[in-house]
Write a protein that holds these residues in place. Structure first.
Motif, PDB file in Angstrom:
ATOM      1  N   TYR A   1     -49.650   9.258 -12.710  1.00 35.83           N
ATOM      2  CA  TYR A   1     -48.926   8.038 -12.342  1.00 35.83           C
ATOM      3  C   TYR A   1     -47.999   8.297 -11.155  1.00 35.83           C
ATOM      4  O   TYR A   1     -47.920   7.472 -10.228  1.00 35.83           O
ATOM      5  CB  TYR A   1     -48.140   7.493 -13.533  1.00 35.83           C
ATOM      6  CG  TYR A   1     -47.412   6.215 -13.190  1.00 35.83           C
ATOM      7  CD1 TYR A   1     -48.107   5.013 -13.053  1.00 35.83           C
ATOM      8  CD2 TYR A   1     -46.042   6.211 -12.961  1.00 35.83           C
ATOM      9  CE1 TYR A   1     -47.456   3.841 -12.701  1.00 35.83           C
ATOM     10  CE2 TYR A   1     -45.369   5.045 -12.614  1.00 35.83           C
ATOM     11  CZ  TYR A   1     -46.088   3.871 -12.486  1.00 35.83           C
ATOM     12  OH  TYR A   1     -45.433   2.712 -12.117  1.00 35.83           O
ATOM     13  N   HIS A   2     -47.315   9.428 -11.163  1.00 36.61           N
ATOM     14  CA  HIS A   2     -46.430   9.753 -10.047  1.00 36.61           C
ATOM     15  C   HIS A   2     -47.222   9.902  -8.753  1.00 36.61           C
ATOM     16  O   HIS A   2     -46.808   9.426  -7.682  1.00 36.61           O
ATOM     17  CB  HIS A   2     -45.658  11.037 -10.346  1.00 36.61           C
ATOM     18  CG  HIS A   2     -44.654  11.387  -9.291  1.00 36.61           C
ATOM     19  ND1 HIS A   2     -44.935  12.240  -8.242  1.00 36.61           N
ATOM     20  CD2 HIS A   2     -43.373  10.968  -9.104  1.00 36.61           C
ATOM     21  CE1 HIS A   2     -43.884  12.357  -7.473  1.00 36.61           C
ATOM     22  NE2 HIS A   2     -42.914  11.590  -7.957  1.00 36.61           N
ATOM     23  N   ARG A   3     -48.398  10.530  -8.840  1.00 36.23           N
ATOM     24  CA  ARG A   3     -49.224  10.727  -7.640  1.00 36.23           C
ATOM     25  C   ARG A   3     -49.765   9.390  -7.124  1.00 36.23           C
ATOM     26  O   ARG A   3     -49.798   9.149  -5.922  1.00 36.23           O
ATOM     27  CB  ARG A   3     -50.371  11.679  -7.955  1.00 36.23           C
ATOM     28  CG  ARG A   3     -51.374  11.877  -6.823  1.00 36.23           C
ATOM     29  CD  ARG A   3     -52.019  13.244  -6.917  1.00 36.23           C
ATOM     30  NE  ARG A   3     -52.522  13.529  -8.248  1.00 36.23           N
ATOM     31  CZ  ARG A   3     -53.781  13.285  -8.639  1.00 36.23           C
ATOM     32  NH1 ARG A   3     -54.643  12.743  -7.791  1.00 36.23           N
ATOM     33  NH2 ARG A   3     -54.177  13.590  -9.854  1.00 36.23           N
TER      34      ARG A   3
ATOM     35  N   SER B   1     -48.581   6.244  -7.780  1.00 34.32           N
ATOM     36  CA  SER B   1     -47.609   5.176  -7.546  1.00 34.32           C
ATOM     37  C   SER B   1     -46.378   5.615  -6.780  1.00 34.32           C
ATOM     38  O   SER B   1     -45.659   4.784  -6.222  1.00 34.32           O
ATOM     39  CB  SER B   1     -47.154   4.579  -8.885  1.00 34.32           C
ATOM     40  OG  SER B   1     -46.305   5.493  -9.579  1.00 34.32           O
ATOM     41  N   GLY B   2     -46.105   6.928  -6.774  1.00 37.68           N
ATOM     42  CA  GLY B   2     -44.877   7.416  -6.162  1.00 37.68           C
ATOM     43  C   GLY B   2     -43.663   7.245  -7.056  1.00 37.68           C
ATOM     44  O   GLY B   2     -42.529   7.482  -6.624  1.00 37.68           O
ATOM     45  N   ARG B   3     -43.855   6.869  -8.307  1.00 41.72           N
ATOM     46  CA  ARG B   3     -42.764   6.635  -9.238  1.00 41.72           C
ATOM     47  C   ARG B   3     -42.805   7.644 -10.385  1.00 41.72           C
ATOM     48  O   ARG B   3     -43.866   8.110 -10.766  1.00 41.72           O
ATOM     49  CB  ARG B   3     -42.848   5.225  -9.834  1.00 41.72           C
ATOM     50  CG  ARG B   3     -42.690   4.109  -8.813  1.00 41.72           C
ATOM     51  CD  ARG B   3     -42.919   2.754  -9.479  1.00 41.72           C
ATOM     52  NE  ARG B   3     -42.728   1.665  -8.557  1.00 41.72           N
ATOM     53  CZ  ARG B   3     -41.563   1.085  -8.310  1.00 41.72           C
ATOM     54  NH1 ARG B   3     -40.478   1.492  -8.975  1.00 41.72           N
ATOM     55  NH2 ARG B   3     -41.458   0.112  -7.438  1.00 41.72           N
TER      56      ARG B   3
ATOM     57  N   ARG C   1     -48.025  -1.096  -7.393  1.00 38.05           N
ATOM     58  CA  ARG C   1     -47.780  -1.016  -5.948  1.00 38.05           C
ATOM     59  C   ARG C   1     -47.884  -2.389  -5.268  1.00 38.05           C
ATOM     60  O   ARG C   1     -47.346  -2.579  -4.179  1.00 38.05           O
ATOM     61  CB  ARG C   1     -48.777  -0.049  -5.296  1.00 38.05           C
ATOM     62  CG  ARG C   1     -48.534   1.405  -5.612  1.00 38.05           C
ATOM     63  CD  ARG C   1     -49.169   2.320  -4.548  1.00 38.05           C
ATOM     64  NE  ARG C   1     -50.575   2.002  -4.343  1.00 38.05           N
ATOM     65  CZ  ARG C   1     -51.580   2.580  -4.975  1.00 38.05           C
ATOM     66  NH1 ARG C   1     -51.325   3.518  -5.888  1.00 38.05           N
ATOM     67  NH2 ARG C   1     -52.829   2.251  -4.730  1.00 38.05           N
TER      68      ARG C   1
ATOM     69  N   ALA D   1     -51.311   1.817 -11.622  1.00 45.53           N
ATOM     70  CA  ALA D   1     -50.478   2.149 -10.458  1.00 45.53           C
ATOM     71  C   ALA D   1     -50.761   1.211  -9.290  1.00 45.53           C
ATOM     72  O   ALA D   1     -49.831   0.813  -8.561  1.00 45.53           O
ATOM     73  CB  ALA D   1     -50.725   3.601 -10.050  1.00 45.53           C
TER      74      ALA D   1
END
Length: 306
Positions: A248-250, A252-254, A112, A108
């Motif tokens: 991964y969402h936490r 990277s925000g994706r 970013r 991540a």
């Protein structure tokens, strides 16, 4: 040392130790300039991630006196030099469950950092490597292959799996169209963040071997942290996919796309099938390399169907 390229541990005149890597730019002369350019951009991307984007865990090459990350050693070979790190890399295969959060975080962080290297990193074209050769092999099944002692065995394997290979290629094209059409931003990806490219040292983990770096869908990296990768290798599922997606969402925000995961799950074995078929259709001798190519061709034909 290492795999895929030529590697040495070297000591200079001052007693400092280095990891020296020599990449083969290709058997065919016509493609060497393009390959050298791609390799140079890949290593420059790693150097920029380490030096300018602040990703200290990226193991980047030491620039030559002219600032270049790769030195043209000869028409066919290119040299790069890396610091020697006191540590050990893992083996190709799934990550251990207890390491997945850390590795997901490293991936991540790389993603970013895309703005720092978007102008440098090669961009993925989502074309299957070796597709033309694979199509040629499929079209040439009606007559003997005479390249070498393993050519006919390779033809027999492709004959056995022909229908399914054609189905895989059709599915591959469908997945590519869906990924192209989903509108997601692409990121800088390492390409192969498996345990063999994680070097663990007393100072922490390093992400090594950046020759495959590309701007691509994030799933190009993330799929190797999921059971899609574990399944391709015919190993027991870890059952952590939901946790990996959440991490991964936490970090990277994706969000992770199931379509992207499915694309790279199919990409890997098909690309290997194309490469090994190309090797075995060419003139070759009865040696260990050709025998290994047949072995891995058999394995990947089975893996692509899982």
């Amino acid at each position: 040392m290492g795999f895929g390229s030529h590697h040495w541990s070297a000591t200079d005149q001052r007693g400092s130790r280095w990891f020296v890597k020599v990449d083969d730019l290709g058997f065919v002369a016509d493609g060497r300039e393009e390959e050298f350019g791609r390799l140079s951009r890949s290593q420059e991307t790693a150097l920029t991630l380490h030096r300018d984007a602040g990703l200290g865990f990226v193991l980047a090459p030491v620039p030559a006196e002219n600032g270049a990350p790769v030195w043209r050693l000869s028409p066919r070979y290119a040299l790069s030099v890396f610091p020697t790190i006191a540590g050990a890399a893992g083996q190709f295969g799934p990550h251990r469950r207890e390491e997945l959060a850390e590795v997901t975080g490293l991936v991540a962080e790389v993603h970013r950092a895309t703005p720092a290297v978007a102008h440098l990193a090669p961009r993925a074209d989502l074309l299957l490597p070796g597709r033309d050769g694979l199509n040629a092999a499929l079209a040439d099944l009606g007559r003997p292959w005479i390249g070498g002692p393993y050519s006919e065995a390779a033809r027999d394997l492709l004959l056995l799996h022909e229908r399914r290979v054609r189905q895989w290629l059709e599915r591959f094209d469908q997945l590519v169209a869906e990924v192209h059409g989903d509108g997601s931003d692409w990121v800088v990806t390492h390409g192969e963040p498996h345990p063999g490219n994680i070097l663990r040292s007393p100072t922490g983990a390093w992400l090594i071997d950046w020759a495959t770096v590309q701007l691509a869908p994030p799933e190009r990296d993330v799929w190797m942290l999921t059971d899609a990768f574990t399944g391709m290798l015919r190993e027991k599922p870890t059952g952590v996919d939901a946790q990996v997606r959440s991490w991964y969402h936490r970090f990277s925000g994706r969000a992770v796309s199931p379509v992207g995961i499915a694309l790279y799950r199919l990409w890997w074995p098909l690309a290997d099938v194309a490469a090994f078929l190309d090797d075995l259709r060419r003139p070759h001798a009865d040696g260990a390399d050709a025998a290994a190519a047949l072995k891995y061709l058999t394995r990947n034909l089975a893996a692509a169907s899982a």
